[in-house]
Design a protein around this motif. Structure first.
Motif, PDB file in Angstrom:
ATOM      1  N   GLN A 232       0.834  -1.203   0.000  1.00  0.00           N
ATOM      2  CA  GLN A 232       0.000   0.000   0.000  1.00  0.00           C
ATOM      3  C   GLN A 232       0.871   1.257   0.000  1.00  0.00           C
ATOM      4  O   GLN A 232       1.920   1.283   0.645  1.00  0.00           O
ATOM      5  CB  GLN A 232      -0.916   0.005   1.230  1.00  0.00           C
ATOM      6  N   PRO A 233       0.444   2.306  -0.703  1.00  0.00           N
ATOM      7  CA  PRO A 233       1.235   3.549  -0.745  1.00  0.00           C
ATOM      8  C   PRO A 233       1.439   4.105   0.668  1.00  0.00           C
ATOM      9  O   PRO A 233       0.501   4.182   1.463  1.00  0.00           O
ATOM     10  CB  PRO A 233       0.374   4.481  -1.595  1.00  0.00           C
ATOM     11  N   HIS A 234       2.668   4.500   0.980  1.00  0.00           N
ATOM     12  CA  HIS A 234       2.974   5.014   2.308  1.00  0.00           C
ATOM     13  C   HIS A 234       2.291   6.341   2.580  1.00  0.00           C
ATOM     14  O   HIS A 234       2.157   6.742   3.740  1.00  0.00           O
ATOM     15  CB  HIS A 234       4.490   5.153   2.477  1.00  0.00           C
ATOM     16  N   LYS A 235       1.882   7.018   1.513  1.00  0.00           N
ATOM     17  CA  LYS A 235       1.177   8.282   1.729  1.00  0.00           C
ATOM     18  C   LYS A 235      -0.225   8.063   2.303  1.00  0.00           C
ATOM     19  O   LYS A 235      -0.835   8.980   2.861  1.00  0.00           O
ATOM     20  CB  LYS A 235       1.091   9.065   0.420  1.00  0.00           C
ATOM     21  N   ASN A 236      -0.747   6.848   2.134  1.00  0.00           N
ATOM     22  CA  ASN A 236      -2.069   6.545   2.676  1.00  0.00           C
ATOM     23  C   ASN A 236      -2.008   6.465   4.203  1.00  0.00           C
ATOM     24  O   ASN A 236      -0.977   6.114   4.784  1.00  0.00           O
ATOM     25  CB  ASN A 236      -2.583   5.214   2.132  1.00  0.00           C
ATOM     26  N   SER A 237      -3.125   6.761   4.844  1.00  0.00           N
ATOM     27  CA  SER A 237      -3.193   6.629   6.301  1.00  0.00           C
ATOM     28  C   SER A 237      -3.087   5.157   6.681  1.00  0.00           C
ATOM     29  O   SER A 237      -3.334   4.260   5.859  1.00  0.00           O
ATOM     30  CB  SER A 237      -4.506   7.194   6.826  1.00  0.00           C
TER      31      SER A 237
ATOM     32  N   LYS B  62      -7.342  -1.690   3.009  1.00  0.00           N
ATOM     33  CA  LYS B  62      -7.090  -2.207   1.662  1.00  0.00           C
ATOM     34  C   LYS B  62      -6.135  -3.395   1.666  1.00  0.00           C
ATOM     35  O   LYS B  62      -6.297  -4.331   0.878  1.00  0.00           O
ATOM     36  CB  LYS B  62      -6.527  -1.094   0.792  1.00  0.00           C
ATOM     37  N   GLY B  63      -5.145  -3.359   2.539  1.00  0.00           N
ATOM     38  CA  GLY B  63      -4.147  -4.418   2.526  1.00  0.00           C
ATOM     39  C   GLY B  63      -4.544  -5.654   3.302  1.00  0.00           C
ATOM     40  O   GLY B  63      -4.226  -6.780   2.903  1.00  0.00           O
ATOM     41  N   ALA B  64      -5.261  -5.463   4.435  1.00  0.00           N
ATOM     42  CA  ALA B  64      -5.632  -6.604   5.276  1.00  0.00           C
ATOM     43  C   ALA B  64      -7.113  -6.922   5.237  1.00  0.00           C
ATOM     44  O   ALA B  64      -7.565  -7.902   5.836  1.00  0.00           O
ATOM     45  CB  ALA B  64      -5.205  -6.339   6.720  1.00  0.00           C
TER      46      ALA B  64
ATOM     47  N   ALA C 120       3.088   2.118  11.246  1.00  0.00           N
ATOM     48  CA  ALA C 120       2.895   1.818   9.821  1.00  0.00           C
ATOM     49  C   ALA C 120       4.112   1.155   9.208  1.00  0.00           C
ATOM     50  O   ALA C 120       4.045   0.627   8.103  1.00  0.00           O
ATOM     51  CB  ALA C 120       2.575   3.104   9.071  1.00  0.00           C
ATOM     52  N   GLU C 121       5.235   1.183   9.916  1.00  0.00           N
ATOM     53  CA  GLU C 121       6.464   0.638   9.357  1.00  0.00           C
ATOM     54  C   GLU C 121       6.665  -0.836   9.713  1.00  0.00           C
ATOM     55  O   GLU C 121       7.556  -1.485   9.183  1.00  0.00           O
ATOM     56  CB  GLU C 121       7.665   1.451   9.879  1.00  0.00           C
TER      57      GLU C 121
END
Length: 415
Positions: free
Chosen positions: A286-291, A298-300, A319-320
């Motif tokens: 997922q784009p890191h700019k996303n919250s 979206k990812g999980a 997020a990391e």
């Protein structure tokens, strides 16, 4: 002033729930005179309440799952449950003019989903068989062979040929199951295990933000693990904690841990259809700019309430740390801090100890007195197991009373 009504040829059934009604049915079908006593204005109140969201009569997998469902009481319930199949209950319902169906969960329901048509038909059959009903009759105590009731006309004593006690446990007391029988039963020397909530909600310390946003929200597609095993389903966030089907399936394990340790940790898999590796990989894409919330959504595949649960029990989230997040999603440590009151519970654990009853459900200390239903010390999860055991023990107690009365009659008239 105490009025006296001596009815020595009548079998008294005390309690008009499913266990008592089934016992009355068995006895009346054998030609015995039966009177059903109930403290409430009408019988079957808890039965009707259970059917408000769909009357779950039994479970398709009863014959393969009953040992697990009834846990420590399974051995004592085995004889009563023997032959109690889904088809047998369907046939019984059909004799009362009630059609049934088996849902996708394996549970058996009336086609109309409600309890009232079944109860009306059942009461009609009982009346046709000569059963009489004495409502607003609350059993106060037993004194040798005399039974004292509080009635609309004052106190009244009865003498019975035999008695079936089916007065319920301690859950939903406003519907009649208030365990008021425990003190006089103890005076008779009968051991009664303390009542505890079963199929109950549990307390969780929510943050104000989470409570305000998610109270009443279902948490769907979750797998939970406890000492009773691993199962999937859903539960609901309440103002003070959690409730619902998946919680009830694990309530015995959670209750025992809370009682022993003061709290319990309930591991939840919030994404049971994905592996840790898949979740970690999808989050990382997922784009890191996303919250973080969007990345988790979206990812999980997590919805808002599941993300909220993560924040409640795994804060602060980073997020990391994709792998760490994935592990938390697969084993979220939801902390339970208390048990909701027994008045709110669907059913109760505890009751008359099994050591006090013989194989015919007769109290060893009180010949001619039989016990059935939730008065006995057993518990089971929802899913049809509760009602099945009530019906089965009611039938067993009725059959036991028949046998005992027959032996007495033969002893009195050996010719």
């Amino acid at each position: 002033m105490i009025k006296e009504a001596v009815v020595s040829k009548t079998v008294g059934v005390v309690g008009g729930g499913p266990a008592g009604l089934m016992a009355a049915d068995i006895l009346a079908a054998a030609g015995l005179r039966v009177t059903v006593f109930d403290a409430m204005p009408t019988v079957g109140r808890k039965f009707l309440m259970a059917g408000k969201s769909g009357l779950n009569l039994t479970h398709r997998d009863l014959q393969t799952t009953w040992r697990h469902a009834y846990s420590g009481a399974a051995g004592r319930l085995e004889a009563a449950l023997d032959g109690y199949s889904v088809q047998g209950i369907r046939n019984w319902c059909q004799t009362l003019g009630v059609e049934t169906f088996i849902g996708s969960s394996g549970r058996l329901f009336p086609k109309g989903m409600k309890a009232s048509p079944l109860l009306r038909a059942w009461l009609g059959q009982l009346s046709d068989r000569g059963v009489t009903f004495a409502t607003r009759h609350r059993l106060i105590e037993r004194n040798e062979d005399r039974w004292l009731f509080q009635t609309p006309d004052g106190e009244r004593t009865y003498v019975f040929a035999a008695v079936i006690l089916a007065m319920g446990g301690a859950s939903w007391p406003r519907l009649g199951s208030d365990a008021s029988w425990v003190p006089w039963m103890a005076r008779e020397g009968v051991t009664v295990a303390p009542f505890r909530p079963a199929n109950s909600g549990f307390e969780v310390v929510w943050s104000d933000i989470f409570r305000e946003r998610f109270s009443g929200t279902p948490v769907k597609a979750v797998t939970a693990t406890s000492s009773v095993g691993t199962s999937s389903g859903e539960f609901v966030i309440s103002q003070n904690g959690i409730e619902g089907g998946l919680v009830y399936a694990h309530s015995r394990a959670l209750r025992e841990q809370v009682e022993a340790e003061g709290s319990a940790t309930w591991p939840l898999d919030l994404a049971p259809d994905r592996t840790v590796e898949e979740i970690s990989r999808q989050i990382s894409r997922q784009p890191h700019k996303n919250s973080l919330s969007n990345r988790l959504r979206k990812g999980a595949g997590l919805d808002a309430v599941k993300i909220g649960l993560l924040r409640e029990f795994a804060s602060p989230l980073s997020a990391e740390e994709n792998a760490g997040l994935a592990h938390l999603i697969k084993a979220l440590p939801l902390k339970v801090t208390g048990i909701r009151s027994i008045e709110e519970a669907i059913s109760s654990a505890g009751g008359v100890a099994w050591s006090e009853v013989d194989n015919d459900y007769m109290l060893k200390r009180l010949p001619g007195v039989f016990v059935a239903g939730e008065m006995l010390d057993w518990e089971a999860p929802t899913g049809g197991y509760l009602l099945t055991a009530c019906l089965a023990t009611g039938r067993a107690a009725g059959e036991g009373a028949k046998k005992w009365l027959s032996r007495r009659e033969q002893a009195a008239d050996p010719a």
